[in-house]
Design a protein around this motif. Structure first.
Motif, PDB file in Angstrom:
ATOM      1  N   THR A  85      21.217  41.047  25.263  1.00 36.14           N
ATOM      2  CA  THR A  85      21.157  41.940  24.272  1.00 36.14           C
ATOM      3  C   THR A  85      21.121  44.084  25.017  1.00 36.14           C
ATOM      4  OG1 THR A  85      18.926  41.662  23.172  1.00 36.14           O
ATOM      5  CG2 THR A  85      20.921  40.235  23.001  1.00 36.14           C
ATOM      6  N   ALA A  86      20.104  43.582  25.694  1.00 35.08           N
ATOM      7  CA  ALA A  86      19.668  44.853  26.331  1.00 35.08           C
ATOM      8  C   ALA A  86      20.167  45.206  28.287  1.00 35.08           C
ATOM      9  CB  ALA A  86      18.503  45.509  25.676  1.00 35.08           C
ATOM     10  N   ALA A  87      19.657  45.860  28.430  1.00 35.80           N
ATOM     11  CA  ALA A  87      19.480  45.907  29.821  1.00 35.80           C
ATOM     12  C   ALA A  87      18.076  45.746  30.214  1.00 35.80           C
ATOM     13  CB  ALA A  87      19.323  47.998  30.793  1.00 35.80           C
ATOM     14  N   VAL A 132      32.892  37.843  37.743  1.00 34.56           N
ATOM     15  CA  VAL A 132      32.868  37.285  36.030  1.00 34.56           C
ATOM     16  C   VAL A 132      34.335  36.395  36.469  1.00 34.56           C
ATOM     17  CG1 VAL A 132      33.473  37.331  34.351  1.00 34.56           C
ATOM     18  CG2 VAL A 132      31.961  39.006  34.838  1.00 34.56           C
ATOM     19  N   LEU A 133      33.856  35.456  36.220  1.00 33.05           N
ATOM     20  CA  LEU A 133      35.181  34.287  36.898  1.00 33.05           C
ATOM     21  C   LEU A 133      35.802  33.491  35.804  1.00 33.05           C
ATOM     22  CD1 LEU A 133      36.127  33.702  39.678  1.00 33.05           C
ATOM     23  CD2 LEU A 133      34.610  32.624  40.574  1.00 33.05           C
ATOM     24  N   ASP A 134      36.364  33.491  35.923  1.00 28.83           N
ATOM     25  CA  ASP A 134      37.056  32.247  34.466  1.00 28.83           C
ATOM     26  C   ASP A 134      38.136  31.276  35.191  1.00 28.83           C
ATOM     27  OD1 ASP A 134      36.233  32.798  31.985  1.00 28.83           O
ATOM     28  OD2 ASP A 134      36.289  34.745  32.348  1.00 28.83           O
ATOM     29  N   VAL A 135      37.389  30.174  35.795  1.00 26.52           N
ATOM     30  CA  VAL A 135      38.744  29.013  36.512  1.00 26.52           C
ATOM     31  C   VAL A 135      38.695  27.660  36.096  1.00 26.52           C
ATOM     32  CG1 VAL A 135      37.953  29.607  38.739  1.00 26.52           C
ATOM     33  CG2 VAL A 135      36.569  28.154  37.241  1.00 26.52           C
ATOM     34  N   GLU A 136      39.664  27.327  35.741  1.00 25.15           N
ATOM     35  CA  GLU A 136      40.148  25.528  35.266  1.00 25.15           C
ATOM     36  C   GLU A 136      40.645  24.842  36.134  1.00 25.15           C
ATOM     37  OE1 GLU A 136      42.338  26.906  31.423  1.00 25.15           O
ATOM     38  OE2 GLU A 136      43.947  26.918  33.302  1.00 25.15           O
ATOM     39  N   GLN A 147      34.792  42.753  38.575  1.00 28.20           N
ATOM     40  CA  GLN A 147      34.026  43.109  39.377  1.00 28.20           C
ATOM     41  C   GLN A 147      33.144  44.025  39.205  1.00 28.20           C
ATOM     42  OE1 GLN A 147      36.523  42.036  41.064  1.00 28.20           O
ATOM     43  NE2 GLN A 147      37.559  44.079  41.101  1.00 28.20           N
ATOM     44  N   ASP A 148      32.213  44.341  39.050  1.00 27.10           N
ATOM     45  CA  ASP A 148      31.911  45.933  39.215  1.00 27.10           C
ATOM     46  C   ASP A 148      30.529  46.115  40.362  1.00 27.10           C
ATOM     47  OD1 ASP A 148      30.748  47.575  37.777  1.00 27.10           O
ATOM     48  OD2 ASP A 148      29.707  46.901  37.072  1.00 27.10           O
ATOM     49  N   ILE A 149      31.666  46.852  41.031  1.00 21.31           N
ATOM     50  CA  ILE A 149      31.072  47.251  42.623  1.00 21.31           C
ATOM     51  C   ILE A 149      29.676  48.579  42.286  1.00 21.31           C
ATOM     52  CG2 ILE A 149      30.451  47.879  45.308  1.00 21.31           C
ATOM     53  CD1 ILE A 149      33.096  45.484  44.976  1.00 21.31           C
ATOM     54  N   ASN A 150      27.845  48.045  42.847  1.00 21.05           N
ATOM     55  CA  ASN A 150      27.514  49.659  42.768  1.00 21.05           C
ATOM     56  C   ASN A 150      26.961  49.699  43.629  1.00 21.05           C
ATOM     57  OD1 ASN A 150      27.482  49.505  39.718  1.00 21.05           O
ATOM     58  ND2 ASN A 150      27.484  47.669  39.800  1.00 21.05           N
ATOM     59  N   ASN A 151      26.030  51.664  44.514  1.00 24.26           N
ATOM     60  CA  ASN A 151      25.553  51.499  45.608  1.00 24.26           C
ATOM     61  C   ASN A 151      27.473  51.107  46.397  1.00 24.26           C
ATOM     62  OD1 ASN A 151      24.079  53.169  46.961  1.00 24.26           O
ATOM     63  ND2 ASN A 151      23.010  51.278  47.274  1.00 24.26           N
ATOM     64  N   SER A 152      27.626  51.626  46.531  1.00 24.31           N
ATOM     65  CA  SER A 152      28.814  51.279  47.152  1.00 24.31           C
ATOM     66  C   SER A 152      30.048  52.027  47.433  1.00 24.31           C
ATOM     67  CB  SER A 152      29.471  50.001  47.452  1.00 24.31           C
ATOM     68  OG  SER A 152      30.735  49.904  48.930  1.00 24.31           O
ATOM     69  N   ALA A 153      30.882  52.477  48.164  1.00 27.70           N
ATOM     70  CA  ALA A 153      31.625  53.848  48.753  1.00 27.70           C
ATOM     71  C   ALA A 153      32.735  53.302  47.253  1.00 27.70           C
ATOM     72  CB  ALA A 153      31.924  54.263  50.524  1.00 27.70           C
ATOM     73  N   ARG A 161      23.396  43.455  32.156  1.00 23.25           N
ATOM     74  CA  ARG A 161      23.732  42.653  32.054  1.00 23.25           C
ATOM     75  C   ARG A 161      24.879  42.272  30.755  1.00 23.25           C
ATOM     76  NH1 ARG A 161      25.615  38.929  35.055  1.00 23.25           N
ATOM     77  NH2 ARG A 161      25.376  37.079  33.760  1.00 23.25           N
ATOM     78  N   SER A 162      24.281  43.314  30.447  1.00 24.42           N
ATOM     79  CA  SER A 162      24.833  43.200  28.812  1.00 24.42           C
ATOM     80  C   SER A 162      26.344  44.337  28.230  1.00 24.42           C
ATOM     81  CB  SER A 162      23.418  43.819  27.630  1.00 24.42           C
ATOM     82  OG  SER A 162      23.177  45.231  27.655  1.00 24.42           O
ATOM     83  N   ARG A 163      26.203  44.665  29.136  1.00 20.90           N
ATOM     84  CA  ARG A 163      27.796  45.166  28.765  1.00 20.90           C
ATOM     85  C   ARG A 163      28.689  44.367  29.170  1.00 20.90           C
ATOM     86  NH1 ARG A 163      29.220  48.191  32.701  1.00 20.90           N
ATOM     87  NH2 ARG A 163      27.121  47.970  34.137  1.00 20.90           N
ATOM     88  N   PRO A 164      29.819  44.155  28.189  1.00 24.92           N
ATOM     89  CA  PRO A 164      30.975  43.839  28.886  1.00 24.92           C
ATOM     90  C   PRO A 164      32.280  44.356  30.417  1.00 24.92           C
ATOM     91  CG  PRO A 164      31.515  44.708  26.946  1.00 24.92           C
ATOM     92  CD  PRO A 164      29.480  45.280  27.275  1.00 24.92           C
ATOM     93  N   LEU A 165      32.216  43.287  30.543  1.00 24.27           N
ATOM     94  CA  LEU A 165      33.644  43.733  31.805  1.00 24.27           C
ATOM     95  C   LEU A 165      34.600  43.649  31.144  1.00 24.27           C
ATOM     96  CD1 LEU A 165      31.975  42.739  34.864  1.00 24.27           C
ATOM     97  CD2 LEU A 165      31.428  44.922  33.608  1.00 24.27           C
ATOM     98  N   GLY A 166      34.978  44.356  30.463  1.00 20.81           N
ATOM     99  CA  GLY A 166      36.563  44.468  29.913  1.00 20.81           C
ATOM    100  C   GLY A 166      37.526  44.926  30.613  1.00 20.81           C
ATOM    101  N   PRO A 167      38.695  44.627  30.062  1.00 24.82           N
ATOM    102  CA  PRO A 167      39.651  45.500  30.879  1.00 24.82           C
ATOM    103  C   PRO A 167      39.738  47.591  30.252  1.00 24.82           C
ATOM    104  CG  PRO A 167      40.995  43.985  28.541  1.00 24.82           C
ATOM    105  CD  PRO A 167      39.474  44.190  29.513  1.00 24.82           C
ATOM    106  N   ASN A 168      39.538  47.359  29.466  1.00 19.16           N
ATOM    107  CA  ASN A 168      39.523  49.071  28.833  1.00 19.16           C
ATOM    108  C   ASN A 168      38.390  50.097  29.544  1.00 19.16           C
ATOM    109  OD1 ASN A 168      43.108  48.316  27.959  1.00 19.16           O
ATOM    110  ND2 ASN A 168      40.859  47.014  25.668  1.00 19.16           N
ATOM    111  N   ARG A 169      37.590  49.603  30.006  1.00 24.36           N
ATOM    112  CA  ARG A 169      36.255  49.792  30.557  1.00 24.36           C
ATOM    113  C   ARG A 169      36.372  51.053  31.659  1.00 24.36           C
ATOM    114  NH1 ARG A 169      35.230  45.955  33.951  1.00 24.36           N
ATOM    115  NH2 ARG A 169      35.132  46.372  36.138  1.00 24.36           N
ATOM    116  N   ASP A 170      35.806  52.471  31.784  1.00 20.98           N
ATOM    117  CA  ASP A 170      36.385  53.538  33.063  1.00 20.98           C
ATOM    118  C   ASP A 170      35.433  52.567  34.237  1.00 20.98           C
ATOM    119  OD1 ASP A 170      36.061  55.430  34.203  1.00 20.98           O
ATOM    120  OD2 ASP A 170      34.871  56.870  32.737  1.00 20.98           O
TER     121      ASP A 170
END
Length: 380
Positions: A130-132, A299-303, A324-330, A362-371
């Motif tokens: 629910t929080a960082a 984040v991965l969804d498979v079947e 994916q959310d990649i941080n501290n990389s060019a 990890r409380s932040r959603p990785l939605g399609p509308n995020r910046d």
């Protein structure tokens, strides 16, 4: 006896400023008086005369049996007096330890220190946070302690952080089929993000073999990305890869945290959802000892679908969604490798212009509308 002796020795209260001198002196006087009162005394002349008369009466058979019970009771009373004195001493010991438990070796009361609690492993993640994570004390990562100052220090090591839930039958498919879907998802995550060869930039063959070859828009895309990466074909979308000529992992531990769930899918399938964050401590291969960390959330969804109803390859995963959310990389560098930012080196790629974010949140959603613009991180 050794334990009591040690405890009393450890709690030399006369030298402890927390117990006033007048309290200690009063205790010493009371203890001395109790011992003096309970100690044997030299009998008086009158007492010796009475004792001699009783002895002569006993010899003539004039005294009832058991008349000596009196001295026995007196002896018992004396023992109570001795235990009373010891009881006072023990009470003082307990009081001192309560005020200053550090005097006793170890941690007999199970309190633990705040530093121990801060470094103990976190329990498995079973629901969305629910929080960082709370802020850590600022520490510089080193070759000996590459996770210093990072909340990931308490995370699981590598594959230990990818736990598979207990399988059960869902969506008309058996428990065994659900178990297969979960294990294949775990294998894909491990081979894509933790396998040493993959991290060194080698071809992730084991990961590719998990993907259904029928699904060319995924497996075909990754094959092309590995062979000729560009903006529209980036292997980093699924694989964590560093250029071995520039960067190497510090040690052999990647910190991992996340969770895996499953349910009945929409295509007569077992649908698995995985959400994991990986923390990579790295150093440059130019001889520098500066350690930095790249943090990637995937984040991965498979079947796994019923092959009797859908055109799928048995025993292979169909990818429904990945992010994916990649941080501290060019940013905006498409050579197929991660390029961590080091404070001592010129940055690779354009300067970040997006918002600042916490890569450990990890409380932040990785939605399609995020910046998704190239931003900065609040901590690494």
């Amino acid at each position: 006896m050794n334990g009591l002796s040690q405890a009393l020795e450890l709690t030399h209260v006369s030298e402890d400023p927390k117990i006033p001198d007048d309290v200690w002196e009063r205790f010493a006087r009371d203890s001395e008086r109790d011992i003096r009162d309970s100690a044997p005394k030299e009998p008086s002349a009158r007492a010796r005369e009475v004792t001699e008369r009783l002895r002569r009466q006993e010899a003539r058979g004039e005294l009832p049996e058991g008349w000596r019970a009196g001295p026995a009771r007196q002896q018992k009373k004396s023992r109570r007096g001795l235990w009373g004195v010891l009881g006072v001493a023990v009470a003082v010991v307990v009081a001192v330890v309560a005020v200053k438990p550090s005097l006793v070796p170890g941690d007999p009361f199970g309190r633990g220190t705040s530093s121990e609690a801060a470094s103990s492993p976190l329990p498995e993640e079973t629901a969305a946070p629910t929080a960082a994570p709370s802020a850590e004390a600022p520490e510089i990562p080193t070759l000996d302690d590459p996770f210093a100052g990072s909340p990931a220090k308490r995370w699981a090591d590598g594959t230990a952080g990818i736990a598979v839930p207990e399988a059960k039958a869902v969506g008309g498919l058996s428990k065994a089929k659900a178990e297969q879907a979960l294990e294949l998802t775990r294998k894909l995550l491990v081979e894509s993000n933790l396998a040493p060869g993959t991290l060194r930039g080698e071809r992730p063959t084991a990961a590719l073999d998990v993907l259904d070859p029928v699904q060319k828009e995924v497996r075909g895309l990754m094959e092309t990305a590995l062979r000729k990466p560009d903006r529209k074909h980036d292997p980093l979308w699924m694989f964590s890869r560093f250029d071995p000529k520039q960067v190497r992992l510090v040690g052999d531990v990647v910190k991992t945290r996340g969770r895996m769930t499953f349910k009945a899918g929409d295509h007569a399938s077992v649908a698995v959802h995985a959400d994991y964050t990986f923390v990579y401590p790295v150093v440059q291969t130019n001889g520098s000892t500066e350690v930095t960390r790249t943090i990637i959330r995937r984040v991965l969804d498979v079947e796994i679908s019923d092959p009797a109803k859908y055109q799928v390859t048995p025993g292979k995963l169909t990818v429904v969604n990945w992010d994916q959310d990649i941080n501290n990389s060019a940013c905006d560098v498409y050579d197929g490798y991660l390029h961590p930012d080091f404070a001592s080196s010129e940055p690779t790629g354009p300067a970040p212009s997006g918002p600042t974010k916490d890569p450990y949140d990890r409380s932040r959603p990785l939605g399609p509308n995020r910046d998704e613009s190239c931003g900065t991180v609040s901590r690494v």
